[in-house]
Write an enzyme that holds these catalytic residues in place. Structure first.
Site, PDB file in Angstrom:
ATOM      1  N   ASP A 189      30.177  33.195  31.543  1.00  0.00           N
ATOM      2  CA  ASP A 189      29.961  34.139  30.334  1.00  0.00           C
ATOM      3  C   ASP A 189      29.769  33.467  29.074  1.00  0.00           C
ATOM      4  OD1 ASP A 189      32.978  35.160  28.898  1.00  0.00           O
ATOM      5  OD2 ASP A 189      32.937  33.620  30.651  1.00  0.00           O
ATOM      6  N   ASP A 224      37.644  33.978  33.393  1.00  0.00           N
ATOM      7  CA  ASP A 224      38.012  34.934  32.222  1.00  0.00           C
ATOM      8  C   ASP A 224      36.724  35.393  31.525  1.00  0.00           C
ATOM      9  OD1 ASP A 224      41.034  34.942  31.916  1.00  0.00           O
ATOM     10  OD2 ASP A 224      40.757  32.712  31.683  1.00  0.00           O
ATOM     11  N   ASP A 266      33.266  31.899  37.235  1.00  0.00           N
ATOM     12  CA  ASP A 266      34.308  31.631  35.989  1.00  0.00           C
ATOM     13  C   ASP A 266      35.365  32.884  36.233  1.00  0.00           C
ATOM     14  OD1 ASP A 266      35.493  30.611  33.602  1.00  0.00           O
ATOM     15  OD2 ASP A 266      34.209  32.412  32.694  1.00  0.00           O
TER      16      ASP A 266
END
Length: 206
Positions: free
Chosen positions: A181, A22, A20
């Site tokens: 995250d 961001d 991922d």
């Protein structure tokens, strides 16, 4: 002093790494939060997105978020208006992009395995947005593939983003290690058939 975080180590069966962006490679979520606040305040919708909700929606495309908020507010946006709102949000994001910093323990994993394993980015951001973010952390040219919200019809937590990333680099998802995250992103990666590293556990001691 806090204990330095331990970067995750790919195992022998991992033949590719998928990240991922961001909050995983780039500490860009504070900038996204500023951009969302500025944009939503302009349109009288900021009360519908407190910070905890913003965090829970990590990986969800801007257009989908605007549509959800509009529905909750009893307002109606055309497709063109949704496109314009998403563009406005990204314009606000780009204004502050020079403050984006790398998430060093995770970016260091990518740095170590660059040119050793195939690597891809699987993000809920637009291609325009992720290009700016990766440029800010000097990592735009590290990837064998970048799959964005523009490339899929079903977004996280649906597995399509991760499945397409694995397909783009030619590696079976069962042999991919994904880095995420958010709970939505981890669900997407697991449902695609990948092992997943929750980067929040790596960063807990930072």
């Amino acid at each position: 002093m806090p204990t330095p975080p331990t970067p995750p180590i790919p195992q022998p069966h991992h033949r590719a790494l998928i990240f991922d962006c961001d909050g995983t490679l780039a500490d860009s979520m504070p900038v996204h939060w500023i951009a969302w606040n500025e944009t939503l305040k302009t349109h009288g919708l900021d009360h519908l997105m407190p910070h905890d909700r913003f965090l829970a929606w990590g990986g969800v495309p801007a257009r989908r978020i605007f549509q959800t908020l509009a529905d909750e507010a009893g307002r109606s946006f055309t497709e063109d208006q949704l496109t314009a709102l998403a563009a406005e949000k990204y314009d606000n994001y780009f204004k502050h992009a020079d403050t984006i910093r790398p998430v060093e323990p995770i970016l260091d994993v990518a740095r170590q395995y660059r040119s050793k394993l195939p690597m891809a980015v699987a993000t809920g951001s637009s291609r325009h947005g992720v290009t700016r973010t990766l440029t800010a952390i000097d990592a735009l040219d590290w990837w064998d593939a970048i799959i964005t919200a523009d490339d899929v019809t079903q977004h996280k937590p649906h597995p399509e983003t991760f499945s397409k990333a694995a397909e783009a680099i030619g590696i079976d998802p069962a042999h991919c290690l994904a880095f995420e995250d958010t709970d939505l992103g981890m669900t997407a990666a697991r449902d695609a058939g990948m092992d997943v590293c929750d980067v929040r556990t790596v960063l807990a001691n930072v």
